[in-house]
Design a protein around this motif. Structure first.
Motif, PDB file in Angstrom:
ATOM      1  N   LEU A 230       0.829  -1.210   0.000  1.00 27.89           N
ATOM      2  CA  LEU A 230       0.000   0.000   0.000  1.00 27.89           C
ATOM      3  C   LEU A 230       0.863   1.260   0.000  1.00 27.89           C
ATOM      4  O   LEU A 230       0.522   2.261  -0.633  1.00 27.89           O
TER       5      LEU A 230
ATOM      6  N   SER B  17       0.912   4.084  -2.954  1.00 21.44           N
ATOM      7  CA  SER B  17       0.768   5.523  -2.694  1.00 21.44           C
ATOM      8  C   SER B  17       1.967   6.293  -3.236  1.00 21.44           C
ATOM      9  O   SER B  17       1.815   7.412  -3.749  1.00 21.44           O
TER      10      SER B  17
ATOM     11  N   HIS C 248       1.500   6.709  -6.958  1.00 21.39           N
ATOM     12  CA  HIS C 248       0.537   7.776  -7.243  1.00 21.39           C
ATOM     13  C   HIS C 248       1.182   9.147  -7.071  1.00 21.39           C
ATOM     14  O   HIS C 248       0.928  10.070  -7.869  1.00 21.39           O
TER      15      HIS C 248
ATOM     16  N   TYR D  11      -7.027  14.730  -0.017  1.00 19.69           N
ATOM     17  CA  TYR D  11      -7.699  14.174   1.159  1.00 19.69           C
ATOM     18  C   TYR D  11      -9.143  14.657   1.249  1.00 19.69           C
ATOM     19  O   TYR D  11     -10.045  13.892   1.594  1.00 19.69           O
TER      20      TYR D  11
ATOM     21  N   GLY E  45      -8.328   9.575  -0.391  1.00 21.60           N
ATOM     22  CA  GLY E  45      -7.455   8.498  -0.855  1.00 21.60           C
ATOM     23  C   GLY E  45      -8.189   7.414  -1.616  1.00 21.60           C
ATOM     24  O   GLY E  45      -7.560   6.499  -2.168  1.00 21.60           O
ATOM     25  N   GLY E  46      -9.503   7.463  -1.669  1.00 22.94           N
ATOM     26  CA  GLY E  46     -10.290   6.430  -2.344  1.00 22.94           C
ATOM     27  C   GLY E  46     -10.485   6.739  -3.821  1.00 22.94           C
ATOM     28  O   GLY E  46      -9.938   7.718  -4.334  1.00 22.94           O
TER      29      GLY E  46
ATOM     30  N   GLY F 299      -8.220   3.133  -2.308  1.00 21.16           N
ATOM     31  CA  GLY F 299      -6.805   3.498  -2.364  1.00 21.16           C
ATOM     32  C   GLY F 299      -6.320   3.951  -3.714  1.00 21.16           C
ATOM     33  O   GLY F 299      -5.113   4.144  -3.912  1.00 21.16           O
TER      34      GLY F 299
ATOM     35  N   SER G 146      -6.501   6.799  -5.198  1.00 21.37           N
ATOM     36  CA  SER G 146      -5.923   8.139  -5.205  1.00 21.37           C
ATOM     37  C   SER G 146      -5.085   8.395  -3.956  1.00 21.37           C
ATOM     38  O   SER G 146      -4.795   9.545  -3.633  1.00 21.37           O
ATOM     39  N   GLU G 147      -4.707   7.328  -3.269  1.00 23.04           N
ATOM     40  CA  GLU G 147      -3.880   7.467  -2.068  1.00 23.04           C
ATOM     41  C   GLU G 147      -2.476   7.923  -2.452  1.00 23.04           C
ATOM     42  O   GLU G 147      -1.854   7.379  -3.369  1.00 23.04           O
TER      43      GLU G 147
ATOM     44  N   SER H  60      -1.154  11.284   2.401  1.00 19.60           N
ATOM     45  CA  SER H  60      -2.467  10.883   2.919  1.00 19.60           C
ATOM     46  C   SER H  60      -2.399   9.513   3.589  1.00 19.60           C
ATOM     47  O   SER H  60      -3.090   9.259   4.582  1.00 19.60           O
ATOM     48  N   TYR H  61      -1.549   8.629   3.081  1.00 20.22           N
ATOM     49  CA  TYR H  61      -1.370   7.315   3.711  1.00 20.22           C
ATOM     50  C   TYR H  61      -0.742   7.474   5.097  1.00 20.22           C
ATOM     51  O   TYR H  61      -1.151   6.802   6.058  1.00 20.22           O
TER      52      TYR H  61
ATOM     53  N   LYS I 219      -3.467   8.787   7.499  1.00 20.24           N
ATOM     54  CA  LYS I 219      -4.433   7.756   7.911  1.00 20.24           C
ATOM     55  C   LYS I 219      -3.844   6.824   8.968  1.00 20.24           C
ATOM     56  O   LYS I 219      -4.504   6.466   9.934  1.00 20.24           O
TER      57      LYS I 219
END
Length: 292
Positions: A63, A67, A70, A231, A236-237, A240, A242-243, A247-248, A251
């Motif tokens: 994950l 991110s 992205h 955010y 981020g959804g 995920g 658009s995480e 933002s990760y 969270k």
């Protein structure tokens, strides 16, 4: 003045407040972030030292790397968008009618907060009654996409308001650099028979290349740590899609209450940003600069 500037004690006294401020606001928080990354901590209770476990887990965390990918995509698109800003600046600097008015219009997004911009574009992207889908339906597209709910396009949809938000900033930088070019060089090129495109490509752009290189670094670094608008718009959804790294990190630290792991992610974000900055600076370094 020369006597004061030659006194090392006086220099230290003048510089000390700025150094203290930088240390308190920048270096100490950075050091604490790296330190907290060594802990198992929920942000409130007792900390437990676990060594490099958080950093090892982050490196193995798919994950996190999603991110990071992205964030790098945003950095890539932001760098490409500089070409658009440069073209607009070249047009504005060519003494077209209404250039002053257009320049002020481009600065409007800079006056708005990221939250306000996010809310505005959420309304524009609304799949039911948003302006964008209403226009698409007017052109005969019966089932326009839900821009912020489809994983394949959400990141590209978010890039549009980001491009719009920072357009004025980069256009203003390029415009100021272009207006600083001596008009005699432009007139000489016109006498030699150069057209507008040749003047822009062979004279104006090379003369402001130093400024362009600085904006490339700003665009890449800014994209890697981008957080607020993404955010607010998507959190981020979806799932995920658009995480980004920032933002990760948020969270993990403030939603999942895994402050130690979130701090490790934040420290890795710092290291990645520094490495990318050094690489970009090396790639854009030029031994010879055009003087005018």
């Amino acid at each position: 003045m020369n006597k004061v500037m030659s006194n090392k004690l006086m220099i230290a006294i003048y510089v000390l407040p700025a150094l203290l401020l930088i240390g308190v606001l920048i270096f100490i928080p950075l050091a604490l972030t790296g330190y907290y990354g060594l802990m198992d901590w929920d942000g409130i209770g007792e900390m437990t030292f676990i060594g490099l476990d958080n950093y090892v887990n982050a490196i193995q965390d798919s994950l996190f790397w999603d991110s990071a990918w992205h964030s790098f995509l945003l950095a890539f698109f932001s760098t490409l968008s500089l070409a658009i800003y440069l073209v607009i600046s070249l047009i504005l600097a060519s003494k077209i009618k209404g250039a002053d008015f257009l320049r002020k219009i481009y600065l409007v997004p800079m006056l708005l907060s990221s939250v306000a911009i996010a809310q505005l574009w959420i309304k524009i992207y609304n799949p039911s009654n948003g302006m964008l889908n209403s226009i698409l339906r007017g052109f005969g597209i019966d089932n326009p996409p839900a821009w912020l709910a489809e994983p394949d396009i959400v990141l590209y949809a978010i890039f549009i308001p980001i491009l719009w938000q920072y357009a004025g900033f980069y256009i203003l930088i390029y415009y100021a650099a272009l207006k600083n070019i001596p008009n005699s060089l432009i007139e000489a090129a016109k006498i030699d028979g150069a057209n507008a495109i040749q003047i822009a490509y062979k004279i104006k752009v090379p003369l402001i290349m130093g400024v362009i290189k600085v904006t490339i670094v700003l665009a890449i670094v800014g994209s890697l740590k981008y957080f607020d608008l993404i955010y607010v718009m998507t959190g981020g959804g979806p799932n995920g899609a658009s995480e980004v790294m920032a933002s990760y990190m948020y969270k993990l630290a403030f939603t999942s209450n895994d402050f130690g792991y979130g701090s490790a992610i934040g420290f890795l974000l710092l290291i990645i940003t520094l490495i990318v900055t050094v690489i970009v600076r090396k790639l854009t370094a030029d031994k010879e600069e055009i003087q005018y």
